[in-house]
Design an enzyme around this catalytic site. Structure first.
Site, mmCIF file in Angstrom:
data_model
loop_
_atom_site.group_PDB
_atom_site.id
_atom_site.type_symbol
_atom_site.label_atom_id
_atom_site.label_comp_id
_atom_site.label_asym_id
_atom_site.label_seq_id
_atom_site.Cartn_x
_atom_site.Cartn_y
_atom_site.Cartn_z
ATOM 1 N N SER A 134 57.016 21.425 53.369
ATOM 2 C CA SER A 134 57.155 20.497 54.298
ATOM 3 C C SER A 134 58.662 20.652 54.626
ATOM 4 O O SER A 134 59.437 20.960 53.601
ATOM 5 C CB SER A 134 56.641 19.220 53.825
ATOM 6 O OG SER A 134 57.535 18.041 54.259
ATOM 7 N N TYR A 194 55.320 13.507 46.909
ATOM 8 C CA TYR A 194 54.834 14.745 48.040
ATOM 9 C C TYR A 194 56.177 15.474 48.265
ATOM 10 O O TYR A 194 55.838 16.753 48.231
ATOM 11 C CB TYR A 194 54.713 13.857 49.351
ATOM 12 C CG TYR A 194 54.365 14.804 50.418
ATOM 13 C CD1 TYR A 194 53.094 14.866 50.763
ATOM 14 C CD2 TYR A 194 55.217 15.055 51.466
ATOM 15 C CE1 TYR A 194 52.654 15.829 52.143
ATOM 16 C CE2 TYR A 194 55.110 15.835 52.537
ATOM 17 C CZ TYR A 194 53.815 16.262 52.797
ATOM 18 O OH TYR A 194 53.443 16.945 53.638
#
Length: 143
Positions: A20, A33
Site C-alpha cells: 500500500s 494496516y
C-alpha cells in the site's frame, strides 16, 4: 484487463505482492494496516534479492486509494474519499501488470514520476549505509 501470461519477460515463476502507499505515510488510524503493509514491502524486497538468480520474479505493488469493499469494512466509507483520488480496481490491475511487463520490481500505480521512487529508494540505501559505523553518532555523545 491484461494478463501477466503475456509478459515479455521469460520467467520460471512470478510472485506479485500487494502492499500500500501507506507504507510511505502512516496515519494515526492506520498504524496496524501501515505496519503490515510495510512488512509486505520489505518481505518482497528481501525475496527479490533471495530469488534474483532463480528465474522467479517478485514484484510488489503500492497502490494508493483503490475502489474496493475494504473501505466500507474498515469503517471509512469509500464515499468519504475524494473521487478523483480513488483508482478503480481494474485500472490498478492493468497498471500493476504494465509495471511488471516493464520490469519494475516496485510499482506505484498512480505515480507518474518514477524518479521520485528512485530518489526515495536511493536515500533509503544511503541512510542504511550511513548507520553502519559501529559508533554512536557525535550528536548523541555526552556533552
Amino acid at each position: 484487463m491484461r494478463c501477466c501470461l503475456h509478459s515479455r519477460h521469460a520467467t520460471d515463476g512470478v510472485i506479485i505482492n500487494i502492499a500500500s502507499a501507506l507504507v510511505l505515510h502512516a496515519l494515526p488510524v492506520s498504524a496496524v494496516y501501515s505496519g503490515t503493509k510495510g512488512f509486505v514491502l520489505h518481505f518482497s524486497r528481501g525475496l527479490q534479492q533471495e530469488l534474483a538468480n532463480t528465474g522467479i520474479r517478485v514484484q510488489v505493488v503500492l497502490p494508493a486509494a483503490t475502489a474496493t469493499d475494504l473501505w466500507d469494512i474498515s469503517g471509512v466509507p469509500l464515499a468519504a474519499l475524494a473521487p478523483d483520488t480513488v483508482m478503480s480496481a481494474e485500472h490498478l490491475v492493468d497498471a500493476a501488470l504494465a509495471g511488471f511487463d516493464q520490469g519494475e520490481s516496485v510499482t506505484l500505480p498512480s505515480m507518474a514520476d518514477t524518479a521520485l521512487w528512485e530518489r526515495y529508494d536511493t536515500a533509503r540505501a544511503e541512510l542504511f549505509a550511513a548507520m553502519q559505523t559501529g559508533q554512536p553518532a557525535p550528536r548523541l555523545l555526552a556533552l
